[in-house]
Each structure stands twice: as C-alpha cells, then as structure tokens.
Design an enzyme around this catalytic site. Structure first.
Site, PDB file in Angstrom:
ATOM      1  CG  HIS A 143      -2.062  -0.993   1.115  1.00  0.00           C
ATOM      2  ND1 HIS A 143      -2.500  -1.528  -0.067  1.00  0.00           N
ATOM      3  CD2 HIS A 143      -2.841  -1.540   2.094  1.00  0.00           C
ATOM      4  CE1 HIS A 143      -3.495  -2.370   0.167  1.00  0.00           C
ATOM      5  NE2 HIS A 143      -3.714  -2.399   1.469  1.00  0.00           N
ATOM      6  CG  HIS A 217      -7.769  -0.191   2.640  1.00  0.00           C
ATOM      7  ND1 HIS A 217      -8.422  -0.871   3.642  1.00  0.00           N
ATOM      8  CD2 HIS A 217      -6.782  -1.021   2.222  1.00  0.00           C
ATOM      9  CE1 HIS A 217      -7.848  -2.037   3.832  1.00  0.00           C
ATOM     10  NE2 HIS A 217      -6.843  -2.167   2.980  1.00  0.00           N
ATOM     11  CD  GLU A 356      -8.267  -3.350  -0.133  1.00  0.00           C
ATOM     12  OE1 GLU A 356      -7.101  -2.989  -0.398  1.00  0.00           O
ATOM     13  OE2 GLU A 356      -8.534  -4.308   0.618  1.00  0.00           O
TER      14      GLU A 356
END
Length: 391
Positions: A143, A217, A356
């Site tokens: 991420h 997210h 996601e």
C-alpha cells in the site's frame, strides 16, 4: 486504465455516458447539497487537517478529511429509513495518528497509493533498472510503503454541481518518493450523488515510467460500524477466478477458477459460510484477503459490476462497479478489538470488510498480469462507484 492522449477524451466520454455520478462542470450549482468544512486536527508538523461534510438530498452524508483522503464516516439509510454510519473509523485526527493505530495500520477509509496491495520483495524492474521500495509487510511492500498516500495531507477543493457534491483531492508525489520513479501528479475526486452513489474518480500523470495502482480502503459494516461481525453479510463477487497467493500473500502467478472452492461468490453467499474451511489459501490469508479476477462487462462497457453485498438485518445493499480488472476482498481478519471506533465500541475480529478495486497485486513483477505501468504523456484514469439501496 492507462490511456494515450489521443484516446483520453473518447474514453472519458464513454465513462460519462456509462457511469452515473461523473463530475460535471462545477459552474453548475446543485441546490440540494452543500459541503461544510471544519477543523479535524493538527499534524505533528503544525499543519491543520480539514474535515468536509457532504450531504445529498436523500439525507445520505459523508465526511472526508484531506489527511490521507480518508472517508471518516458514511451515513446510509436502512430499510426503515434510519441513517447509520457504515464505515469503520474515528471522529478525530489524533486517533489516526495514535501509536496503536499506526502499529495496527488497517488503512481505515484511506486513499492508497502509489501502489495498492503488495509488491514482492519490495522491488521491481523497469528497462533493466531495479527500484527498491520499503518492506513494510514482512518481506514485501504494501500500500505505498511507510510514506504512502494514506499518510499525506492532500490539497482539497469542495464542489457542488449538477451531478452531486464532493471534494477534489490533489497531491504531487516527488520523483523518488518511497523509491518510486517519476513525479506523480494525482487527483482523486469523491462525488456523492442524489442517487445514493459514492463515485470515486482517479487520475494521474508521471514524468517517468512508473507503476500506478490507486484504490480506496474503506471497511464496511452495513449494519453500522461497531455493530459486530460482518460474517452474516451476503456477498456476490462477479468473478470466475482469483489469484492464489504464497505464504507471504504474493500472487503465485496462477489464475485459478473459483468453482468448487470457498472463493466462489458468483452467487450470494454469507461471508462466514466457508471462511474457516481448512484450505491452504484461507489459512494463508487468515480468511479472505485475495484478489478476484472480474468478469468483463457483457456490453463491452468499461464499467463492470464487481460485487454486491446485502446485510440481512438492516436491509442495506451495496453494489460496487469499476473500470478496474480486479477487486481485493478482505474480511477484516486482523481486526482484534484493540481499536475503538466512533461508536465507542471496539472493532473486533471480522467486524468490517473491504472491497478494494484494483489491478492485480505484484503486477510490476508478473508479466502475465495486466500492466500497471504509466508512461510520460499517458494518463491514468480509473473509476469506482459504490451504490447504496435497500431491500
């Protein structure tokens, strides 16, 4: 979706026709909605984070902060018309900056970039040059690393137009930021429409060829945040295949049919129905934490239905549509009750789920996967729509 300049206007026009809620000319006013601003808190360097509250004419409301582009709340009506907040998060910046949150690092509600999901070994190669990234998830990069988009202060501009109201977030990541090549200029637009849709538009350009994979997210609980487990939620994922992972959650490179496995959500199934089955993939993910390969839209439209979730108790329904080829379904496996949310109740095991939309994990190292490389002169565009209703 990475577009050559000559194709940008054509592709964007197609998106406008196919996807309700696209941001329209901001000179048109929208009489039923307004964006309110308030101070959300102060960062350690003294800068102030702002909270933006957006309300549509159905009463649905969303709050977003320019810190991390975080959606801090999303009030959605149930079958009786009662509004409840359905996303996990906090009501002050200090909670997002706390040591406990940073240690757990669940990315509640944040914009994820430059690269959503994992990159194996924290490195990739472009034209013979190896780029090294932070390893913040065991041996891998996750991420965007330690200084990803979820931890920066974005520039925010509220708007109110004929399509809805929302916030345009912009941030320029410098060349070499986190180890990534190129200066990446990124725009993320949140639009709340009067049809109870949350539309998220992503756009990026770069000065050097670089991988880009942006996502959002938020963790959802359609019975209301802090209301307990989501294992009774009925989930459909519009995918015939998924990408299995190794012991560190990096895709093996295989694309495996879901039929006959606990990953078959082609028909609605309770999230908890098979989550504890004794299979290698579920053991590795501690539950579901996998990328699903979405079916193409039947009419050739760039937008495709990705998932639908129904909460039997509240009657809330959430549909996810996207231009992305994949979606990561995460069942909140690492929530353990150590974080307490806005309701004052702890977020226990599997008390929220994430869907996601994305390109596949580790695509920079997987030549068989759809490419995530963005080159100078090209434009990255992606759209995801979360639509809410009841039954």
């Amino acid at each position: 979706m990475i577009l050559k300049p000559s194709l940008v206007s054509l592709a964007l026009s197609a998106c406008v026709l196919s996807a309700p809620g696209v941001q329209a000319d901001t000179s048109e006013t929208h009489p039923h909605a307004a964006v309110e601003q308030s101070t959300f808190g102060t960062l350690p360097d003294g800068r102030t984070a702002t909270l933006y509250r957006i309300v549509n004419d159905q009463g649905m409301a969303m709050t977003v902060t320019d810190y991390g582009g975080i959606i801090t709340s999303l009030d959605v009506p149930d079958r009786r018309g009662t509004l409840e907040d359905v996303v996990l998060g906090f009501d002050s910046l200090s909670n997002y900056l706390s040591t406990a949150y940073q240690r757990a690092n669940p990315y509640f509600g944040a914009v994820i970039g430059r690269y959503g999901n994992r990159i194996a070994g924290g490195q990739f190669e472009i034209d013979g040059h190896t780029y090294t990234l932070a390893k913040n998830d065991g041996p891998n990069h996750l991420h965007g690393g330690d200084t990803g988009f979820s931890r920066v202060l974005w520039h925010a501009t509220p708007f109110d137009n004929a399509e809805g109201s929302g916030v345009v977030l912009t941030y320029t990541s410098p060349d070499g930021d986190g180890g990534y090549p190129g200066q990446l200029a990124t725009t993320v637009t949140y639009t709340l429409t009067d049809a109870n849709q949350l539309v998220i538009d992503y756009r990026a350009t770069t000065t050097k060829t670089t991988p880009v994979n942006l996502t959002q997210h938020s963790y959802f609980n359609l019975n209301g945040e802090g209301s307990g487990s989501v294992l009774d939620h009925q989930l459909m994922i519009n995918a015939d295949a998924f990408t299995p992972v190794d012991a560190t959650l990096i895709p093996t490179g295989d694309i495996t049919p879901v039929q006959g496995t606990p990953f078959d959500f082609t028909e609605p199934m309770a999230i908890g129905a098979r989550i504890d089955q004794n299979t290698t993939q579920l053991e590795r993910g501690k539950g579901y934490d996998h990328n699903f390969v979405l079916k193409r839209a039947a009419d050739g439209n760039a937008m495709r239905l990705a998932a639908r979730v129904i909460a039997p108790d509240s009657g809330r329904v959430m549909e996810v549509s996207t231009t992305e080829p994949g979606i990561q379904f995460y069942s909140g496996n690492f929530l353990d009750g150590t974080l307490t949310g806005k309701s004052g109740r702890p977020y226990g095991h599997r008390s929220g789920f994430a869907l996601e939309t994305q390109h596949y994990p580790d695509s920079p190292n997987q030549s068989a996967f759809p490419s995530t490389l963005l080159s100078p002169g090209d434009t990255y565009r992606s759209r995801t729509v979360y639509s809410f209703s009841t039954q």
